[in-house]
Design an enzyme around this catalytic site. Sequence first.
Site, short mmCIF file in Angstrom:
data_model
loop_
_atom_site.label_atom_id
_atom_site.label_comp_id
_atom_site.label_asym_id
_atom_site.label_seq_id
_atom_site.Cartn_x
_atom_site.Cartn_y
_atom_site.Cartn_z
N THR A 76 39.09 27.92 37.03
CA THR A 76 39.96 27.48 34.89
C THR A 76 40.47 26.05 34.45
O THR A 76 39.90 25.49 33.84
CB THR A 76 40.84 28.57 34.21
OG1 THR A 76 40.49 30.06 34.37
CG2 THR A 76 41.19 28.28 32.37
N ASN A 155 28.67 34.55 37.65
CA ASN A 155 29.90 35.53 38.32
C ASN A 155 29.19 36.74 38.08
O ASN A 155 30.19 37.21 38.03
CB ASN A 155 31.23 34.82 37.61
CG ASN A 155 30.94 34.87 36.61
OD1 ASN A 155 30.05 33.78 36.12
ND2 ASN A 155 31.61 35.80 35.35
N GLN A 184 32.26 30.94 42.86
CA GLN A 184 31.49 32.47 43.14
C GLN A 184 30.61 32.01 44.09
O GLN A 184 29.45 33.00 44.65
CB GLN A 184 30.89 33.62 42.60
CG GLN A 184 31.56 34.10 41.23
CD GLN A 184 32.47 35.03 41.30
OE1 GLN A 184 32.82 35.34 42.76
NE2 GLN A 184 33.18 35.52 40.87
N SER A 202 38.86 28.80 43.15
CA SER A 202 40.01 29.48 42.83
C SER A 202 40.26 29.89 44.26
O SER A 202 39.37 30.51 44.48
CB SER A 202 39.72 30.86 41.77
OG SER A 202 40.11 29.83 40.53
N HIS A 204 41.81 33.30 44.70
CA HIS A 204 42.27 33.93 45.12
C HIS A 204 40.51 35.05 45.46
O HIS A 204 40.82 36.02 46.10
CB HIS A 204 42.51 34.91 43.69
CG HIS A 204 42.03 35.16 42.22
ND1 HIS A 204 41.25 35.79 41.91
CD2 HIS A 204 42.24 33.31 41.76
CE1 HIS A 204 40.41 35.62 40.36
NE2 HIS A 204 41.14 34.29 41.01
N THR A 240 55.25 19.52 39.63
CA THR A 240 55.53 20.15 41.37
C THR A 240 54.46 21.07 42.01
O THR A 240 54.29 21.70 41.34
CB THR A 240 57.13 20.76 41.26
OG1 THR A 240 57.98 19.63 40.91
CG2 THR A 240 57.52 20.82 42.71
N CYS A 327 36.76 38.41 32.81
CA CYS A 327 37.59 38.25 32.15
C CYS A 327 36.89 37.92 30.02
O CYS A 327 38.05 37.38 29.70
CB CYS A 327 36.96 36.11 32.31
SG CYS A 327 37.22 35.79 33.74
N1 PMP Z 1 34.34 30.85 36.97
C1 PMP Z 1 33.37 31.39 37.23
C2 PMP Z 1 32.22 31.25 38.01
C3 PMP Z 1 34.30 32.32 38.09
O1 PMP Z 1 34.16 33.85 38.33
C4 PMP Z 1 36.02 32.49 37.44
C5 PMP Z 1 36.41 34.02 38.02
N2 PMP Z 1 36.34 35.11 37.38
C6 PMP Z 1 36.88 31.76 36.68
C7 PMP Z 1 35.84 30.38 36.65
C8 PMP Z 1 38.64 31.42 36.83
O2 PMP Z 1 39.02 31.56 37.63
P1 PMP Z 1 40.79 31.68 37.24
O3 PMP Z 1 40.41 33.31 36.58
O4 PMP Z 1 41.09 31.69 38.94
O5 PMP Z 1 40.83 30.19 37.57
#
Ligand code: PMP
Length: 383
Positions: A76, A155, A184, A202, A204, A240, A327
């Site tokens: 994001t 996604n 993704q 990302s 995670h 930081t 989301c």
């Molecule tokens: N872009 C895509 C294609 C995603 O699948 C996601 C997470 N669902 C994001 C952006 C955002 O990632 P994050 O919530 O880790 O910032």
Amino acid sequence: MKENNIVYLDNAATTRPYEEVVAAYLDVAAHHFGNPSSLHLVGYDASRLLREARDRVPSSLRVNKTHEAVFTSGATESNNLFLFSVARRYQNRGKKIITSMGEHPSVLNVFKALEKEGFEAVYLPLTLDGAVDPEDLRKAMGKDTILVSIMGVNNETGAMSDLRAMSAIVKGYPKCFFHSDLTQAVGKVDVPYSLLDAFSFSGHKIGALKGSGALVYRKNIAFPSYEEGGEQEGGHRPGTVDVAGSYALSLALERSVKEAKENEQKVALLRDKVISYLESRSDEFAINSPASGSPYLLSFSLLKKKAAVYVEGLSEEGIAVSSVSACSSKRENTSYVIEAMGLGKERAAHVVRMSFAPFNTEGDIDRFIAVSDELLGRLVNQR
Ligand code: PMP
């Protein structure tokens, strides 16, 4: 939550971090806690680990000669940083910016915000397969286009757009930057990283921790931070730096890339098994994902039952899938991606997304199928 009994099939929302990555995170957080900007031995120690992590990101993706990385809090922030910063900095070259109707909100909403600032935004349509047709991009490009952002893997559906073809089109406009949200895709499927001016992902989603991510960009691109603060991260991102999170991200990326081929085959088998099941119950399900998409994702719609009730029923039996992407699941239950593919409002309102990880097993899918059959027999038709 007793994790042993849970079948987790929502890995596109987030996935389990690798154990050795969590261990490395804890070690760096506890024993290398210095501020990498500090000019003393504790700072130097943290700074060394940060440099190691920063080098590992582009080298894992084999773009270390041409690209470098800024660590962020996730995709994001990476999307916001590059898109806002580049659009505003280069607006004297032109005001046209191009994206697609299937992008994640962290791209779509930046484009909407930029429209309010006077930019002319174009939202390319999706094909029935959920991808962007490079010909549509070619037609939309103009001399005043300064920025294109098209995701690599959608996604919700796993649809993959042809980034190679699109980068060749954008190359014909030397003043235009080509960015891709690869959240993704990174560490999962093949992507022509070196052809992109910048891309986001990302931690995670690839076995690192939440709150970590990166923006990888071509070395000579200037894009100032739009936040005020210190000069960290080459002036791209003040504050930081989270050395432990960034270090963990770099390790998870390295491992995901190394194991990508093997993992892709593993999840493809699982996805195929679910597809066979859905096809055997074509009275109840319609598949939304294209056959050619990423094997990590599968979107389907319920034809007679309410998706939210079905997903809740699965959850009660220990199976985690998603009704729409996490989301947007709090706000509304309709998928704008499925609508943009032209599959209709009904299909878009009853979407289930299943997303796989290498730790999933055939046994997980067997359990899903058994519970799903039981649910379909029990739930009344509500539409
Ligand atoms: N872009 C895509 C294609 C995603 O699948 C996601 C997470 N669902 C994001 C952006 C955002 O990632 P994050 O919530 O880790 O910032």
